[in-house]
Design an enzyme around this catalytic site. Structure first.
Site, short mmCIF file in Angstrom:
data_model
loop_
_atom_site.label_atom_id
_atom_site.label_comp_id
_atom_site.label_asym_id
_atom_site.label_seq_id
_atom_site.Cartn_x
_atom_site.Cartn_y
_atom_site.Cartn_z
N HIS A 106 0.82 -1.22 0.00
CA HIS A 106 0.00 0.00 0.00
C HIS A 106 0.85 1.27 0.00
O HIS A 106 0.35 2.33 -0.33
CB HIS A 106 -1.04 -0.01 1.12
CG HIS A 106 -0.56 0.39 2.48
ND1 HIS A 106 -0.22 -0.52 3.46
CD2 HIS A 106 -0.36 1.61 3.04
CE1 HIS A 106 0.14 0.13 4.55
NE2 HIS A 106 0.06 1.43 4.33
N ASP A 124 1.04 -7.63 2.65
CA ASP A 124 1.14 -6.22 2.25
C ASP A 124 2.60 -5.79 2.08
O ASP A 124 3.14 -5.06 2.90
CB ASP A 124 0.43 -5.35 3.31
CG ASP A 124 0.22 -3.92 2.84
OD1 ASP A 124 0.82 -3.52 1.83
OD2 ASP A 124 -0.56 -3.19 3.51
N SER A 142 4.05 2.48 8.34
CA SER A 142 3.85 1.43 7.35
C SER A 142 5.14 1.22 6.59
O SER A 142 5.79 2.17 6.20
CB SER A 142 2.74 1.82 6.38
OG SER A 142 1.52 1.46 6.94
N1 ARG Z 1 -4.65 0.80 7.45
C1 ARG Z 1 -3.35 0.80 6.89
C2 ARG Z 1 -2.70 2.20 7.01
O1 ARG Z 1 -3.23 3.06 7.65
C3 ARG Z 1 -3.32 0.27 5.51
C4 ARG Z 1 -4.04 1.06 4.49
C5 ARG Z 1 -4.01 0.53 3.08
N2 ARG Z 1 -5.04 -0.43 2.78
C6 ARG Z 1 -6.33 -0.12 2.45
N3 ARG Z 1 -7.17 -1.10 2.22
N4 ARG Z 1 -6.80 1.08 2.36
O2 ARG Z 1 -2.17 2.79 6.13
N1 ASP Z 2 -1.23 1.70 7.82
C1 ASP Z 2 -0.53 2.79 8.44
C2 ASP Z 2 0.48 3.43 7.49
O1 ASP Z 2 0.27 3.48 6.31
C3 ASP Z 2 0.09 2.36 9.71
C4 ASP Z 2 -0.79 2.58 10.88
O2 ASP Z 2 -1.56 3.55 10.88
O3 ASP Z 2 -0.68 1.79 11.81
O4 ASP Z 2 1.44 4.03 7.89
#
Ligand code: ARG
Ligand code: ASP
Length: 753
Positions: free
Chosen positions: A85, A223, A660
């Site tokens: 991502h 990921d 991330s």
């Molecule tokens: N929650 C994670 C972060 O804050 C991954 C986000 C990417 N994935 C998604 N399905 N939007 O970035």
């Molecule tokens: N998914 C988040 C990022 O892209 C990480 C988090 O918020 O824990 O940095």
């Protein structure tokens, strides 16, 4: 005091200092603040092995990836590991319907197939330094905030000038406030601009579970994606050139294939973006009760519309995939955050702490004089700012973000002001930047019919819920209404029909004209006029008021932070995240999300198979992966204890957005996982870390290796990595060569007890 009692006191002091896992620490200060605790938790390295200026250390393998994520070097040829991502925009930019790298994955089987990504950078930290004294020289408590800021700005120029001497063009200095402006640290950085895409699994692995599983444990997402840093002939940063060579790093992380178990030490190294752990309770109440619900509703409305179109048209799915994910990500996070604050009584805990704060300062004449007003004043200020803060969030969500064309037309204002202020040269410069940096990709991924529907829906919401009537007066003008609701679908239809911004060909034709004509065209465009009017209404009513309250809040927050450190000297406080390099550490650990449920900390491919829905846009799985699963063809990457293929694990590391792509590192400095998310119940860790439910989610390094090796067949990448077996080696070292039967019996007996 008896030994037992001393132990108890030490234990109490220790737990009061910090709950295990909490904290995002400055690498520079690990030795003084954290080394002992980390060693007690299992770390085998020294603080110097993690961060050192003089010798190569773990920090030399960590980069800020594009400024929004973290990545780490995993080979001596500059191979970078980060999240799928995090590389999503790049993978998408190389994707077409014919070469669908999002859907099918991408693997450069030879080095010369690695793909360049203009604009992407990887930034190392060469060293960091406490510059508080220099930055705060001449600053005192009697200054107005403007005086204070101007002194700090001057100091900043001096500090920069002092340290910039002798720096190369690719090196830079970043100075950031810490502890809300009570301290300052400087970072010397080195930035590489030639960063190429090496490999990415298909979305059905890299984004498996998509938005349904996003922020969720148990998770089965691989990921990850791989990039490579390229350097000039001297191994130093250089602009893209086909002659550039893979960068030889000062350090690269070995990868452990021995896996993890509950209780193992984990360290996460990266660039967390923003946290706010020291807010007073009224601020948290406002977030939970007012701001989050408004933002959630706006995004939900936009997402429903986009989702409808993405499901019926595969081309739309590609065009909107990245945008949708970005909007959905925080929509879901805010929901979890609010719930988590409620379920852990985050506000109640803050209030208790504030009571203790008041009790303590009441016993100290000096502190009472300095700090007694803080909490009551915060309460009043947060009441005052509320309608402005809400307007601001709503305006940003509606006008600046979720209605795409408003942003596109709004940006055109930069062309207008560039010509007016800087003449043709300034105009041309801006035009080049906007076209390459924005409009080209905007039109590539834009569907006016979707956006028009979003416009109508969000305008209706804004009209209904904006705290000040005047905010929607330009809309009322178009709709021919004043107090009542208008027909916003009709307004949208008319605006989208009349403006040239919704039509790429027309837009491009306009851009061909002479600067003066372009600006005249822009200024006469009804949609452009609408953005300008909406913006003016917002500025008139909100901007000034919001800023003046907010400046006061920031000032008070600085004093409050100082007060907290003074009044609770027994607590070891870490600075809020600010996109600078940090270390957090914890343990692999399950949790109880709700009554009677316990989540174990490791997931397996079996779990992914259980969620598999053929053809589904979130839970489809690649055929090849299913075949490997059926044959249990996991190579050396299976868990040695149960033969299963692990996918993800969780730990108590304190992370946030920006972490991330951060490496999860074992007690010996080897990579064991790749951070990518947090468990939903604990996403309030940005305001209120609670060890009972705050968990970060990592991809198991073995799954990454398995996908690269067995699934993609990209062996050349495996060969360049350094795979190690630290646990097996430790076991071997501890196994006595000759087994003494006597002691074996004793052990058995001990076990039976
Ligand atoms: N929650 C994670 C972060 O804050 C991954 C986000 C990417 N994935 C998604 N399905 N939007 O970035
Ligand atoms: N998914 C988040 C990022 O892209 C990480 C988090 O918020 O824990 O940095």
């Amino acid at each position: 005091m008896s030994l037992k009692l001393t132990k108890l006191v030490v234990f109490l002091l220790f737990t009061q200092a910090l709950t295990a896992g909490e904290g995002m620490w400055l690498p520079l200060l690990l030795e003084s603040l954290n080394e002992n605790e980390m060693k007690n938790m299992g770390l085998k390295l020294s603080a110097e092995d993690i961060y050192s200026v003089n010798q190569s250390s773990l920090k030399d393998a960590i980069v800020h990836f594009g400024g929004f994520c973290t990545a780490e070097v995993i080979s001596n040829k500059g191979l970078l590991l980060t999240n799928h991502h995090c590389g999503y925009g790049q993978i998408q930019s190389h994707t077409t319907l014919e070469n669908n790298y999002l859907r099918d994955g991408f693997w450069a089987m030879e080095q010369d197939q690695e793909l360049a990504n203009p604009g992407l950078f990887a930034r190392f930290i060469l060293r960091m330094e406490d510059v508080s004294d220099d930055m705060l020289a001449g600053v005192n408590d009697n200054m107005t905030s403007a005086e204070r800021q101007s002194t700090i700005d001057k100091n900043m120029d001096m500090v920069r000038a002092k340290h910039e001497q002798g720096l190369e063009a690719y090196d830079d200095i970043i100075i950031r406030p810490f502890y809300h402006g009570n301290e300052y640290y400087m970072f010397v950085t080195r930035t590489f601009n030639d960063v190429r895409l090496v490999g990415a699994p298909p979305e059905s692995i890299g984004k498996y579970g998509s938005d349904t599983d996003n922020w969720v444990w148990p998770r089965h997402t691989g990921d990850f994606a791989m990039f490579r840093i390229y350097a000039g002939p001297d191994n130093l940063p250089a602009d893209y050139s086909p002659d550039n060579k893979p960068y030889v790093p000062k350090h690269s992380l070995p990868i452990s294939v021995d896996g993890v178990e509950e209780g193992d030490f984990t360290l996460v190294f990266g660039f967390p973006g923003r946290t706010n752990e020291y807010l007073p309770s009224p601020a948290i109440e406002q977030i939970v009760d007012v701001l989050n619900p408004a933002k959630i509703k706006i995004r939900e409305t936009a997402l429903d519309i986009i989702d409808k179109y993405m499901r019926i048209d595969p081309a739309v799915k590609i065009q909107y995939a990245s945008k949708f994910a970005r909007v959905a990500n925080y929509w879901k996070k805010w929901i979890g955050e609010s719930q988590g604050i409620k379920s852990t009584d985050g506000i109640g805990k803050k209030i208790k702490m504030e009571e203790e704060f008041t009790n303590r300062i009441n016993k100290n004449y000096d502190q009472k004089a300095k700090y007694a007003k803080l909490l009551p004043e915060f309460k009043k200020l947060y009441e005052d700012i509320e309608p402005y803060a809400l307007s601001r969030d709503m305006y940003n969500e509606v006008v600046s973000r979720n209605v795409e064309i408003l942003r596109a037309a709004g940006l055109a204002n930069r062309l207008v002001t560039a010509l007016e202020n800087n003449g043709v040269e300034g105009y041309n410069n801006m035009k080049g930047r906007l076209t390459a940096g924005y409009y080209d990709s905007f039109y590539k991924n834009y569907r006016p019919e979707i956006d028009q529907e979003v416009f109508a829906a969000l305008m209706e919401l804004y009209k209904k819920n904006a705290p000040f009537k005047g905010l929607t007066s330009p809309l009322d003008k178009l709709a021919g209404t004043k107090d009542g609701m208008g027909d916003y679908a009709a307004v949208a239809k008319k605006l989208y029909g009349e403006t040239f911004f919704t039509k790429q060909a027309e837009f491009e034709k306009v851009m061909q004209m002479k600067p003066k004509e372009v600006v005249a065209k822009i200024k006469a465009d009804p949609l452009y006029m609408f953005t300008q009017d909406m913006n003016a209404a917002y500025n008139d009513i909100v901007e000034g008021k919001y800023n003046s309250y907010n400046d006061r809040i920031k000032e008070m927050q600085r004093t409050y932070m100082k007060a907290l450190m003074e009044v609770f000297p027994e607590k070891r406080m870490y600075p809020d995240a600010n996109s600078t390099m940090r270390v957090t550490y914890g343990k692999v650990n399950g949790y109880t999300p709700r009554d009677a449920v316990y989540y174990t900390p490791v997931t397996y491919l079996d779990g992914a198979m259980a969620k598999y829905k053929p053809g589904d846009y979130e839970f489809d799985m690649p055929k090849k992966l299913i075949e490997l699963y059926d044959k249990k063809d996991y190579g050396r990457y299976a868990d040695t204890k149960n033969g299963k293929m692990p996918i993800c694990f969780i730990g108590t590391n304190h992370t946030t957005g920006g972490n991330s792509g951060s490496p999860a590192i074992d007690a010996n400095g080897n990579l064991i996982g790749l951070n990518f998310d947090r468990a939903w119940e604990g996403t309030m860790s940005d305001y209120n870390y609670d060890p009972s439910i705050c968990r970060n989610i990592m991809v198991d390094a073995r799954y990454i290796l398995f996908i690269v090796d067995k699934f993609a067949g990209a062996k050349r990448l495996i060969y360049e990595m350094n795979l190690v077996n630290p646990k097996k080696m430790a076991e071997a070292a501890h196994t006595p060569p000759i087994i003494d039967k006597g002691s074996k019996k004793k052990k058995k007996k001990a076990k039976m007890k």
